[in-house]
Design an enzyme around this catalytic site. Structure first.
Site, PDB file in Angstrom:
ATOM      1  N   SER A  36      69.367  42.387  31.852  1.00  0.00           N
ATOM      2  CA  SER A  36      70.622  43.043  32.338  1.00  0.00           C
ATOM      3  C   SER A  36      69.915  44.668  32.632  1.00  0.00           C
ATOM      4  O   SER A  36      71.076  45.176  33.174  1.00  0.00           O
ATOM      5  CB  SER A  36      71.354  43.262  31.044  1.00  0.00           C
ATOM      6  OG  SER A  36      70.602  44.010  29.934  1.00  0.00           O
ATOM      7  N   HIS A  84      72.415  37.574  35.736  1.00  0.00           N
ATOM      8  CA  HIS A  84      72.882  38.249  34.691  1.00  0.00           C
ATOM      9  C   HIS A  84      74.241  37.867  34.277  1.00  0.00           C
ATOM     10  O   HIS A  84      75.207  38.264  34.757  1.00  0.00           O
ATOM     11  CB  HIS A  84      72.917  39.909  34.827  1.00  0.00           C
ATOM     12  CG  HIS A  84      73.607  40.617  33.931  1.00  0.00           C
ATOM     13  ND1 HIS A  84      74.124  41.907  33.921  1.00  0.00           N
ATOM     14  CD2 HIS A  84      73.384  40.512  32.252  1.00  0.00           C
ATOM     15  CE1 HIS A  84      74.515  42.571  32.828  1.00  0.00           C
ATOM     16  NE2 HIS A  84      74.122  41.618  31.921  1.00  0.00           N
ATOM     17  N   GLU A 124      76.146  38.756  37.725  1.00  0.00           N
ATOM     18  CA  GLU A 124      75.403  39.387  38.911  1.00  0.00           C
ATOM     19  C   GLU A 124      74.149  38.581  39.293  1.00  0.00           C
ATOM     20  O   GLU A 124      73.437  38.007  38.212  1.00  0.00           O
ATOM     21  CB  GLU A 124      74.782  40.658  38.241  1.00  0.00           C
ATOM     22  CG  GLU A 124      75.923  41.873  38.058  1.00  0.00           C
ATOM     23  CD  GLU A 124      75.469  43.031  37.385  1.00  0.00           C
ATOM     24  OE1 GLU A 124      75.796  44.300  37.741  1.00  0.00           O
ATOM     25  OE2 GLU A 124      74.420  43.089  36.556  1.00  0.00           O
ATOM     26  N   ASN A 172      75.450  47.542  33.990  1.00  0.00           N
ATOM     27  CA  ASN A 172      74.982  48.589  32.780  1.00  0.00           C
ATOM     28  C   ASN A 172      74.667  49.796  33.466  1.00  0.00           C
ATOM     29  O   ASN A 172      74.676  50.889  32.530  1.00  0.00           O
ATOM     30  CB  ASN A 172      73.639  47.779  32.428  1.00  0.00           C
ATOM     31  CG  ASN A 172      74.064  46.699  31.329  1.00  0.00           C
ATOM     32  OD1 ASN A 172      75.029  46.839  30.474  1.00  0.00           O
ATOM     33  ND2 ASN A 172      73.207  45.507  31.122  1.00  0.00           N
TER      34      ASN A 172
END
Length: 283
Positions: free
Chosen positions: A116, A137, A149, A187
């Site tokens: 991540s 991800h 992702e 993130n």
């Protein structure tokens, strides 16, 4: 693709396995011990039990999907997989070691990491077959969240990205290609939000309940940032922030004092019973 191997049996690994089984794939989960082998199957079955209770699937469908799951503590069991997905803890050395081991059994498949925050090209540096390596991800909880992702490294081939995108779509999710960078998009945004909320709490700007209420009612978020940190795991948030901070030197990602303190005290959120909130008291 017919066979998917997931290395890692925690929340993310079991979620990826459940989503893959639900989409018709045969799934092998690789655990690090015999104890983890038993826990992995139970964790996936528990996820399906929730779907049965919600009347999303029938008991017969659950049993059919579970029949396509195998769990092993031998990474050689991944041989012949169309897709090997590493989903171990968010630590560079741990992931690099697992990926190097998995590459030996890759065959004609694709090797992916569920990182991540760690740059894909850096994880690829120790691999021989960089062209078939990609970052994928998933979001927690995997069976529910609809976006993924996709992060190609410097040497990831267009064919690998295309096949990975097809796989994600077959899971009923939307793939979004993201440039290889620390934290990617999700993130990079989320950790700033959580960290700033924790800093506001540290500064006494508002109570934790007040901060979360403003996010929910004022920003229309389903969960406040401090509640979300507890849901994700305060330690996981801390690790991701530190990873991005180390790679960017952006002090905005230096974890707030309350986050550091909670990790030190073992108050990691829902999974430990206490985090920013006390879940044991609510039970």
């Amino acid at each position: 693709m017919a066979k998917i191997t997931v290395i890692g049996t925690g929340t993310m690994g079991s979620g990826i396995a459940q989503a893959s089984l639900s989409s018709g794939y045969d799934v092998t989960m690789i655990a690090h011990s015999q104890k983890s082998v038993q826990e992995a199957a139970s964790r996936v079955e528990s996820g399906f039990d929730k779907a049965v209770s919600a009347k999303a699937i029938t008991q017969e469908q659950k049993l059919a999907m579970m029949s396509r799951l195998s769990v092993s503590d031998d990474i050689a069991s991944s041989a012949g997989s169309d897709f090997i997905i590493e989903a171990v803890s968010e630590d560079f050395d741990t992931k690099e070691g697992v990926l190097k081991s998995a590459e030996k059994y890759l065959g004609a498949g694709i090797l992916a990491t569920n990182t991540s925050s760690i740059p894909i090209s850096q994880l690829a540096a120790g691999l021989s077959r960089k062209d078939v390596f990609i970052g994928i991800h998933f979001f927690n909880p995997v069976p529910v969240m609809k976006v993924v992702e996709l992060i190609g490294g410097d040497s990831t081939s267009p064919n690998t990205i295309s096949k990975s995108s097809e796989f994600v779509k077959k899971l009923g999710k939307t793939p979004v290609e993201v440039k290889d960078s620390p934290g990617f998009i999700a993130n990079r945004l989320l950790m700033l939000f959580i960290n700033e909320a924790a800093r506001a709490l540290d500064q006494g700007v508002a109570t934790k309940e007040g901060i979360d209420t403003i996010a929910k009612l004022g920003l229309h978020h389903p969960m406040g940032p401090l509640e979300l940190a507890d849901f994700i795991g305060v330690d996981v948030c801390n690790d991701i922030m530190l990873e991005i901070f180390r790679r960017t030197d952006d002090k905005a990602f230096d974890p707030a004092e309350s986050i550091k303190r909670l990790v030190k005290e073992g108050r990691l959120g829902r999974k430990s019973g206490k985090g920013f909130y006390d879940y044991a008291a609510k039970a």
